[in-house]
Design a protein around this motif. Structure first.
Motif, PDB file in Angstrom:
ATOM      1  N   ILE A  76       4.697   0.134 -21.182  1.00 47.63           N
ATOM      2  CA  ILE A  76       4.168  -0.279 -22.483  1.00 47.63           C
ATOM      3  C   ILE A  76       3.898   0.964 -23.329  1.00 47.63           C
ATOM      4  O   ILE A  76       4.050   0.946 -24.550  1.00 47.63           O
ATOM      5  CB  ILE A  76       2.907  -1.164 -22.304  1.00 47.63           C
ATOM      6  N   LEU A  82       5.335   1.744 -26.908  1.00 46.22           N
ATOM      7  CA  LEU A  82       4.393   2.110 -27.961  1.00 46.22           C
ATOM      8  C   LEU A  82       4.788   3.411 -28.649  1.00 46.22           C
ATOM      9  O   LEU A  82       4.804   3.504 -29.872  1.00 46.22           O
ATOM     10  CB  LEU A  82       3.008   2.240 -27.327  1.00 46.22           C
ATOM     11  N   PRO A 116       7.659   2.279 -31.934  1.00 40.56           N
ATOM     12  CA  PRO A 116       6.393   1.720 -32.432  1.00 40.56           C
ATOM     13  C   PRO A 116       6.545   0.401 -33.193  1.00 40.56           C
ATOM     14  O   PRO A 116       5.725  -0.504 -33.016  1.00 40.56           O
ATOM     15  CB  PRO A 116       5.831   2.806 -33.341  1.00 40.56           C
ATOM     16  N   THR A 117       7.588   0.260 -34.018  1.00 37.41           N
ATOM     17  CA  THR A 117       7.697  -0.993 -34.783  1.00 37.41           C
ATOM     18  C   THR A 117       7.979  -2.166 -33.853  1.00 37.41           C
ATOM     19  O   THR A 117       7.448  -3.259 -34.026  1.00 37.41           O
ATOM     20  CB  THR A 117       8.812  -0.907 -35.837  1.00 37.41           C
ATOM     21  N   HIS A 177       7.070  -2.365 -30.719  1.00 37.59           N
ATOM     22  CA  HIS A 177       5.830  -2.584 -29.968  1.00 37.59           C
ATOM     23  C   HIS A 177       4.943  -3.586 -30.687  1.00 37.59           C
ATOM     24  O   HIS A 177       4.481  -4.573 -30.112  1.00 37.59           O
ATOM     25  CB  HIS A 177       5.129  -1.233 -29.796  1.00 37.59           C
ATOM     26  N   GLY A 178       4.730  -3.343 -32.000  1.00 37.00           N
ATOM     27  CA  GLY A 178       3.907  -4.264 -32.785  1.00 37.00           C
ATOM     28  C   GLY A 178       4.520  -5.653 -32.849  1.00 37.00           C
ATOM     29  O   GLY A 178       3.837  -6.661 -32.641  1.00 37.00           O
ATOM     30  N   LEU A 201       4.375  -7.451 -29.277  1.00 33.77           N
ATOM     31  CA  LEU A 201       3.044  -7.779 -28.752  1.00 33.77           C
ATOM     32  C   LEU A 201       2.281  -8.759 -29.646  1.00 33.77           C
ATOM     33  O   LEU A 201       1.497  -9.556 -29.142  1.00 33.77           O
ATOM     34  CB  LEU A 201       2.228  -6.506 -28.518  1.00 33.77           C
ATOM     35  N   THR A 202       2.509  -8.729 -30.955  1.00 30.40           N
ATOM     36  CA  THR A 202       1.825  -9.743 -31.768  1.00 30.40           C
ATOM     37  C   THR A 202       2.454 -11.117 -31.525  1.00 30.40           C
ATOM     38  O   THR A 202       1.756 -12.124 -31.517  1.00 30.40           O
ATOM     39  CB  THR A 202       1.844  -9.411 -33.274  1.00 30.40           C
ATOM     40  N   TYR A 227       0.891 -12.638 -28.343  1.00 29.62           N
ATOM     41  CA  TYR A 227      -0.549 -12.386 -28.346  1.00 29.62           C
ATOM     42  C   TYR A 227      -1.290 -13.092 -27.202  1.00 29.62           C
ATOM     43  O   TYR A 227      -1.982 -12.470 -26.409  1.00 29.62           O
ATOM     44  CB  TYR A 227      -1.159 -12.792 -29.687  1.00 29.62           C
ATOM     45  N   LEU A 228      -1.120 -14.413 -27.126  1.00 28.72           N
ATOM     46  CA  LEU A 228      -1.904 -15.164 -26.127  1.00 28.72           C
ATOM     47  C   LEU A 228      -1.493 -14.875 -24.684  1.00 28.72           C
ATOM     48  O   LEU A 228      -2.353 -14.603 -23.850  1.00 28.72           O
ATOM     49  CB  LEU A 228      -1.862 -16.663 -26.422  1.00 28.72           C
ATOM     50  N   VAL A 288      -0.223 -12.253 -23.510  1.00 28.92           N
ATOM     51  CA  VAL A 288      -0.689 -10.900 -23.180  1.00 28.92           C
ATOM     52  C   VAL A 288      -2.171 -10.939 -22.830  1.00 28.92           C
ATOM     53  O   VAL A 288      -2.604 -10.339 -21.839  1.00 28.92           O
ATOM     54  CB  VAL A 288      -0.434  -9.915 -24.346  1.00 28.92           C
ATOM     55  N   ALA A 289      -2.958 -11.689 -23.620  1.00 27.47           N
ATOM     56  CA  ALA A 289      -4.401 -11.775 -23.338  1.00 27.47           C
ATOM     57  C   ALA A 289      -4.649 -12.399 -21.969  1.00 27.47           C
ATOM     58  O   ALA A 289      -5.495 -11.925 -21.201  1.00 27.47           O
ATOM     59  CB  ALA A 289      -5.109 -12.564 -24.431  1.00 27.47           C
TER      60      ALA A 289
END
Lengths: 461, 335
Positions: B69, B73, B77-78, B80-81, B84-85, B88-89, B91-92
């Motif tokens: 990761i 990252l 970087p772009t 990665h965002g 991961l967005t 979201y859930l 990953v949490a």
């Protein structure tokens, strides 16, 4: 509440929970190495007993630090994608070096340090202890480089809204890095000193009179007494550095609204951000001017200098900074008082631990967590003091936040909080339980001379 | 566009590094997650030995996830965002799972004995949450990170299959690291798990080409189809070999106990290779290529130089750790 504030609370909760554990492991690693070396040198069993007890707390703290740290590395992406998009060219290599030079080192050698004592020669076990301590310190170095760069960015240029490094030396040794790193490493040392002193005092009060508990109580008190004056000095230097680079933060810490000379050092006040003034001020005349400028009429910047023409407030929120700063300083002075009193009573008539009065021992027990309190208060001061910027002057916090629906962030925030609260409770419970067990004399399961045995086993293989 | 241009070869090198880190992670944490998933099928004494077989390794194993990761990252970087967005859930859920199982290693050994059951539960539930959410993310990623009822259904399927696959590699690890009744049990678990692996590989292999015309063309045109034939054929041979081996294990003198684990690693590597081939050069499926998402070449170069120096050292002391703790797992002790 909107996504921005929820994401901030979530990251704040996460990093607050996380920092509790590295604050312990950074310095405890070196203390364990000290115990191990003291045992290697003297052969005194008390040092190995101390090692065996504290390595358990180290392992537990390390595990807590690892899992909460992994969470943060993901939250950069899930909640703050704008951060890496804007400054990824700087932050990226720094984080990469942390993973490469610190995480693997500590993770791999931790296994040998914890479970390898009977499988490797004594020197390799000592080396593994050293490498774990070294790894945690390297990790602190890289992450504080990055954090300091977010406060005092240097060595870069902006092209099309993206930061590019122009001078890596300037990036790494940015203006606030040496001060922040020293302040944090000393904070870790103090946290561990008072944790050891507090837990040992508790075991002593429960009636334990082993050579081990004497040795660790003395170690904790002497370590605390030695580090706290250095920390007060380093903290002052760090404050002066902040005054130079982030004057609005210092103005909020001092609760000083107008730029002027002869500024008092406020011991207490209720800053009112609506009226832009303080209520119930209690201060030492000229104190802040003396500390920050080293003469009584020194001019200290005021918060009103950081309000735009249209009335937009461009300084950090005053109340949290004002109070968290005072909590940190007050805790520091309590550390000074108690550790010096402890050393004084031990030295008086050379009575050692027996010379410590009971009230002092009782006072040391809650001080076991004083390092946590001071560290958190200090971090709140500096990090809330960076607002509204994520990277000072380069990127605002608002610009970096992910466009995730607020209810989703709220949901994960609640889940994290529940898990963290439960774990914190369990963590403190286990330290309490292990201490109780040790005080009752159940702890050192087997008294085996460690190094010679391990060498014999290796020779036999 | 030439290959001597750092803006071209650096992103490729970092994509390869990230791929390697993910594969190493999936194999290493795969087996220790799998051991966690298998926890309820073992009795108390066996559970202690199962934890002992992964205790010295799990932390370093998870560090490969941080590296993977981390490379995403820092190098892309772009992407990665974006990734991961979108996830979201899951990953949490994965993070909370990793927390629950990670702390359980320490707590189950140090907490009062009365609490041990609770931490065993935490270890199992955390392992299960982590495996399921990783499988779910894999499914969504294959489906181009789009969330519709159909893609979610597919992701649920991959969640189950990846969890079974982790249990399978976990069982093969236990065959290697244990003996006696537990080892026999592990052989049975592996026999059961291998069917999940077959179904999972099949589902992913069938679905992937249908998601994108580009991936279809990459596999089913000449001469690619011939060049790529070793991937599915090799997988089929491995599965057949594993089945034969599992039926004969454990042997009387414990020979070949490491064979199923090695076979499982090879199988994971082949499956991963196929996926990597399908998605290259995209890092966000069908949206952002590794070349578009890459950081500035000068930043990548700084990391690349460090990696060249440090990665061999990491591999070296990782091998050292596995050597120190080789052989059958014994009770974990600080002594």
């Amino acid at each position: 509440m909107d996504t921005l504030i929820l994401s901030r609370i979530q990251f704040g909760a996460n990093i607050s929970f996380h920092i509790l554990f590295p604050t312990i492991t950074i310095a405890l690693g070196w203390v364990l190495l000290g115990f191990k070396l003291a045992y290697n040198r003297t052969g005194a069993e008390k040092w190995m007993d101390a090692y065996r007890f504290w390595v358990k707390i180290f392992a537990l703290s390390f595990g807590m630090g690892v899992v909460s740290g992994i969470t943060m590395s993901f939250q950069f992406g899930t909640n703050w994608p704008g951060f890496m998009e804007a400054v990824g060219n700087i932050a990226g290599p720094l984080l990469a070096y942390e993973v490469l030079t610190a995480f693997f080192l500590e993770a791999v050698f931790l296994g040998i340090m914890l479970f390898g004592a009977s499988r490797v020669p004594g020197w390799l076990h000592t080396l593994a202890t050293f490498l774990v301590a070294f790894g945690t310190t390297m990790s602190a170095f890289w992450i504080l480089v990055l954090n300091s760069w977010m406060h005092t960015p240097a060595g870069f240029e902006i092209r099309d809204g993206v930061a590019y490094a122009t001078d890596w030396f300037a990036v790494i040794f940015n203006p606030s890095m040496p001060y922040r790193l020293a302040h944090m490493l000393l904070a870790s040392g103090l946290t561990v000193a008072f944790l050891i002193a507090g837990v040992s005092a508790l075991r002593w009060l429960w009636g334990e009179r082993s050579a081990q508990v004497r040795a660790t109580l003395r170690t904790g008190l002497v370590m605390g007494a030695a580090l706290i004056p250095i920390q007060i000095f380093a903290g002052d230097m760090h404050g002066l550095n902040t005054l130079e680079h982030q004057p609005a933060k210092v103005a909020a810490m001092e609760g000083n609204w107008e730029t002027r000379g002869n500024v008092p050092l406020l011991l207490f006040a209720l800053p009112d951000e609506e009226a832009r003034e303080n209520r119930f001020e209690v201060g030492i005349p000229n104190g802040a001017s003396l500390i920050l400028k080293h003469h009584a009429d020194g001019v200290v910047p005021g918060l009103n200098d950081f309000v735009a023409e249209d009335g937009t407030v461009e300084h950090p929120p005053v109340v949290p900074l004002f109070f968290s700063f005072r909590i940190m300083v007050a805790t520091g002075f309590a550390m000074l008082l108690l550790s010096w009193a402890g050393v004084y009573f031990m030295a008086r008539k050379r009575r050692g631990i027996e010379g410590l009065p009971k009230p002092l021992l009782y006072a040391l027990v809650p001080m076991a967590l004083s390092g946590w309190l001071a560290t958190l208060a200090g971090w709140y001061t500096t990090e809330i003091g960076r607002q509204p910027w994520l990277v000072n002057g380069v990127l605002t916090t608002e610009a970096a936040v992910a466009d995730v629906p607020a209810p989703m962030v709220l949901g994960t925030l609640i889940a994290y909080l529940v898990v963290y609260a439960a774990l914190l409770f369990a963590y403190l419970g286990v330290i309490f339980y292990l201490s109780r067990k040790a005080a009752k004399g159940e702890a050192p399961e087997e008294r085996i001379a460690l190094a010679p045995l391990a060498q014999a086993q290796v020779a036999a293989e | 566009m030439t290959y001597s241009d750092p803006a071209i070869w650096l992103p490729f090198v970092f994509a390869a590094l990230m791929g390697a880190a993910i594969l190493i992670y999936v194999v290493l944490d795969g087996f220790d997650l799998g051991v966690g998933v298998l926890f309820p099928f073992a009795d108390k004494d066996e559970q202690d030995r199962m934890v002992a077989s992964i205790g010295p390794f799990w932390d370093a194993n998870e560090t490969w996830l941080v590296l993977a990761i981390g490379i995403l990252l820092v190098a892309f970087p772009t992407a990665h965002g974006a990734i991961l967005t979108a996830l979201y859930l899951p990953v949490a859920v994965m993070l909370i799972g990793l927390i629950l199982r990670g702390v359980a290693f320490e707590f189950r050994a140090k907490a009062p004995p009365a609490r041990k059951d609770m931490w065993n539960l935490s270890f199992w539930a955390g392992s299960l949450m982590t495996s399921l959410s990783q499988g779910y993310m894999l499914g969504l990623y294959i489906m181009g990170l789009e969330s519709t009822p159909a893609t979610q259904a597919f992701a649920t399927l991959t969640a189950v299959f990846l969890t079974v696959a982790y249990s399978f590699i976990g069982a093969t690890w236990l065959i290697l690291k244990t003996e006696g009744a537990l080892q026999k049990k592990a052989v049975d678990w592996a026999k059961g798990g291998i069917w999940g692996v077959v179904l999972g590989l099949g589902a992913v292999s069938l679905a992937t080409p249908f998601v994108s015309q580009r991936i279809w063309d990459k596999w089913f045109s000449f001469p690619e189809i011939v060049m790529l034939a070793p991937l599915p054929l090799g997988s089929a041979l491995l599965i057949a070999g594993l089945w034969v081996a599992l039926r004969r294990l454990p042997t009387a003198d414990d020979s070949f106990a490491g064979l199923p684990f090695l076979g499982a690693v090879a199988l994971f590597a082949l499956a991963f290779g196929g996926l990597a081939y399908s998605f290259y050069p995209y890092v966000v499926p069908e949206q952002i290529t590794i070349y578009e998402a890459a950081s500035a070449p000068e930043s990548l170069m700084i990391i690349f130089v460090g990696t060249l120096v440090v990665l061999p050292m990491i591999l070296g002391y990782t091998v050292l750790a596995y050597t120190v703790f080789r052989g059958k797992a014994t009770a974990l002790s600080y002594e």
